[in-house]
Design an enzyme around this catalytic site. Structure first.
Site, PDB file in Angstrom:
ATOM      1  N   THR A  12       0.808  -1.218   0.000  1.00 52.90           N
ATOM      2  CA  THR A  12       0.000   0.000   0.000  1.00 52.90           C
ATOM      3  C   THR A  12       0.836   1.260   0.000  1.00 52.90           C
ATOM      4  O   THR A  12       0.481   2.257  -0.636  1.00 52.90           O
ATOM      5  CB  THR A  12      -0.948   0.001   1.219  1.00 52.90           C
ATOM      6  OG1 THR A  12      -1.850  -1.101   1.113  1.00 52.90           O
ATOM      7  CG2 THR A  12      -1.748   1.291   1.298  1.00 52.90           C
ATOM      8  N   THR A  85       0.965  -4.644   4.185  1.00 53.93           N
ATOM      9  CA  THR A  85       0.640  -5.036   5.556  1.00 53.93           C
ATOM     10  C   THR A  85      -0.088  -6.378   5.657  1.00 53.93           C
ATOM     11  O   THR A  85       0.006  -7.055   6.674  1.00 53.93           O
ATOM     12  CB  THR A  85      -0.237  -3.963   6.225  1.00 53.93           C
ATOM     13  OG1 THR A  85      -1.442  -3.790   5.473  1.00 53.93           O
ATOM     14  CG2 THR A  85       0.502  -2.640   6.320  1.00 53.93           C
TER      15      THR A  85
END
Length: 333
Positions: A12, A85
């Site tokens: 991300t 993540t």
């Protein structure tokens, strides 16, 4: 100033908006240029290893990452790795087993919001990661939202909240407060040589038990040639044995097919203890192996790593019960 290597893998933090959703597109040099303060902390070199959504991570990618770390750790004072993540806890765990006895910091970080967004947590996380990489910390860790977490103890508990990770069943290695690194547990390195064990076998099946689960799932696992199984059992490690032949089939899996079966808990904290309830004692008697207080991520990757080192069942059991890099509480290992 110390020399730090930045390895980028996507995630991300490197994402930009596309007509088909967020996609990793930014490279490491772009990230460094975004945060000028990093260059005041250290000399930075950048290498792009991957540029993928971490949902697409594979054992082949772990090999690329571990090779890049092994090569880099010989030349640099520390390494920072940006990573998505969603599977970061799996990656920090497997790297902890593959690269042992690290005498320098290997710091993973990322973000929940793309760094191009004005409210991104990526800027702080990446800056914090570089601060930790220039500290006295040793070994693999995950830095996120001001927390420094041992690689084998990190779990992601929020899908979007920026306070995404916690340290499970272990204290934090330290924290970053008001821009300063405070270490609480500095690793003591007994050997001077980094140990590199790159072989990984990813034929491991993760089975989460549900009430009324069919025992035919065991037949399927065997038919698909899996080499190991991790079971997320109930509570302290309960395996149902009343209404089906699940436990009997699992016993056959371990005794006849020599497929190791590791039992962890579906509960986030405290781990398993197969000696408490009858459903746990039966599991032990059937040859199942307790995962103790390891996280699911640390257990799955440890079994992958163990199977990469040996195919001997007794040796795998020894490895799974040995505290290699802080994944098991020393008091119960």
């Amino acid at each position: 100033m110390k020399n730090i290597l930045l390895l980028t893998t996507g995630g991300t933090i490197a994402c930009v908006e596309t007509d088909k959703g967020l996609s990793p597109r930014l490279d490491g040099q772009w990230l460094i240029n975004k945060i000028p303060e990093i260059k005041t902390l250290c000399n930075v070199s950048v290498k792009q290893v991957l540029n993928i959504d971490s949902s697409n991570i594979s054992s082949a990618d772990w090999t690329l990452i571990s090779n890049a770390i092994y090569e880099g750790i010989q030349k640099y004072d520390g390494i920072v790795i940006t990573h998505g993540t969603d599977t970061m806890a799996y990656t920090t765990s497997i790297i902890s087993y593959v690269l042992q006895n690290l005498n320098k910091p290997v710091v993973f970080t990322g973000s929940q919001v793309p760094i191009t967004h004005e409210l991104s947590d990526g800027t702080k996380n990446l800056l914090d990661a570089f601060k930790v990489a220039t500290s006295q910390l040793k070994g693999v860790c995950l830095v996120f939202n001001g927390k420094i977490i041992r690689g084998t103890r990190a779990i992601k508990i929020h899908s979007s909240n920026t306070d995404a990770f916690v340290s499970c069943n272990d204290s934090y290695l330290g924290k970053i407060i008001s821009g300063k690194v405070y270490l609480e547990n500095i690793e003591k390195i007994e050997k001077n040589t980094i140990e590199f064990y790159p072989n990984i076998c990813d034929k491991v099946f993760l089975l989460k038990l549900t009430p009324g689960i069919s025992d035919s799932i065991v037949d399927y696992i065997i038919s698909q040639s899996y080499k190991g199984v991790v079971i997320e059992a109930f509570g302290l490690g309960g395996i149902p044995s009343k209404y089906n032949d699940l436990l009997e089939k699992l016993q056959n899996m371990t005794s006849k097919h020599k497929i190791p079966v590791i039992v962890v808990s579906q509960c986030v904290y405290d781990g398993t203890d197969l000696n408490v309830y009858n459903v746990g004692v039966k599991a032990l008697e059937s040859g199942l192996i307790s995962g103790k207080d390891m996280t699911t991520e640390a257990t799955v990757t440890k079994l992958m790593w163990a199977l990469g080192q040996t195919s001997v069942y007794k040796e795998i059991k020894k490895i799974m019960h040995k505290n290699i890099c802080g994944e098991i509480n020393a008091a119960i290992s």
